[in-house]
Design an enzyme around this catalytic site. Structure first.
Site, short mmCIF file in Angstrom:
data_model
loop_
_atom_site.label_atom_id
_atom_site.label_comp_id
_atom_site.label_asym_id
_atom_site.label_seq_id
_atom_site.Cartn_x
_atom_site.Cartn_y
_atom_site.Cartn_z
N ASP A 151 -9.54 -6.03 -4.32
CA ASP A 151 -9.06 -4.85 -3.61
C ASP A 151 -10.04 -3.69 -3.80
OD1 ASP A 151 -7.60 -2.66 -2.59
OD2 ASP A 151 -5.69 -3.57 -3.18
N SER B 288 0.83 -1.19 0.00
CA SER B 288 0.00 0.00 0.00
C SER B 288 0.88 1.26 0.00
CB SER B 288 -0.97 -0.05 1.20
OG SER B 288 -2.00 0.89 1.05
N HIS C 248 -7.30 -5.88 -0.14
CA HIS C 248 -6.19 -4.95 -0.08
C HIS C 248 -5.04 -5.45 0.79
CE1 HIS C 248 -4.24 -1.12 -0.63
NE2 HIS C 248 -4.16 -0.91 0.68
#
Length: 257
Positions: A210, A84, A238
């Protein structure tokens, strides 16, 4: 500069960078699967976990320089895995080196990441600007609640990921100033123009479910990084290392061992 560092395992060095609002212990369970194959090094980003939020906060140029200084101290060039926001930082670090490649790095793994987290007129594979702006407003009055809402969004539609995330929302909230800095990075940083200069061996790992970074961002990374490998996990969201830890480990082994 004081980033908390933890090292375990044996084998090629794998450096792990966590995402916004989290800390390095988010990788703790997954690390046990990696340690027989990799020397795992994880850092808490400034203001997160056991790293203080210093006067430099989490501003982009300073953050990249700090990471480069840390990389220069490692005995051998690591594979750097960013999840991320950590992936944005890892990608930025790689691109900041001459021609996108450096003797400080052996390789790059971009997990649930993107060259631009915010949607733009020519980029729809991101988070709507209004969503990030709302997080920013809420962060000023309710940092812990804002963080919890963001964590819930990470595992939306991913029941296994949601179970793995249980308890993490109760962790102490990162420093509010550094949280705000990190959110600003997600809003402002756009690395698309430099993508094709990257020649560092790269693996992209993305969850097909995601809800924060659409799978299209993973496909874009793969298409624009020469020679990259793509692993798209059909039933992951995610945080694929939480919901599909064995699959993520196996993907790393196929690429790097």
């Amino acid at each position: 500069m004081s980033w908390f560092r933890e090292q375990t395992g044996q084998g090629p060095t794998l450096l792990l960078l966590h995402g916004w609002g989290m800390e390095s212990r988010v990788f703790a369970g997954w690390r046990t699967l990696l340690e027989p194959y990799f020397t795992c090094i994880s850092y808490d980003l400034p203001g997160h976990g056991r790293s203080p939020c210093t006067a430099t906060g989490m501003h982009w140029p300073e953050l990249l320089q700090q990471l480069q200084d840390l990389l220069s101290r490692e005995a051998t060039p690591p594979i750097i895995l960013g999840w991320s926001l950590g992936g944005l930082l890892a990608l930025g670090s790689a691109l900041s080196q001459p021609q996108g490649q450096s003797g400080l790095l052996k390789g790059l793994v971009l997990m649930a990441s993107s060259p631009s987290f915010r949607q733009r007129p020519d980029w729809l594979a991101g988070i709507p600007a209004s969503t990030l702006e709302e997080f920013g407003r809420r962060l000023q009055t309710d940092p812990q609640g804002t963080r919890k809402r963001f964590l819930a969004l990470q595992v939306l539609g991913d029941p296994q990921g949601r179970r793995a995330l249980d308890g993490m929302a109760a962790w102490p909230s990162p420093d509010t100033a550094c949280l705000a800095d990190g959110l600003k990075l997600l809003q402002e940083v756009d690395l698309r123009d430099d993508m094709e200069t990257l020649t560092l061996p790269t693996q992209v790992i993305h969850g097909a479910q995601d809800r924060i970074v659409p799978p299209e961002a993973g496909f874009y990374l793969h298409q624009h990084i020469v020679g990259s490998q793509l692993t798209m996990l059909e039933h992951a969201g995610h945080a694929p290392f939480l919901s599909r830890p064995e699959q993520c480990r196996d993907a790393l082994l196929e690429c790097w061992i």
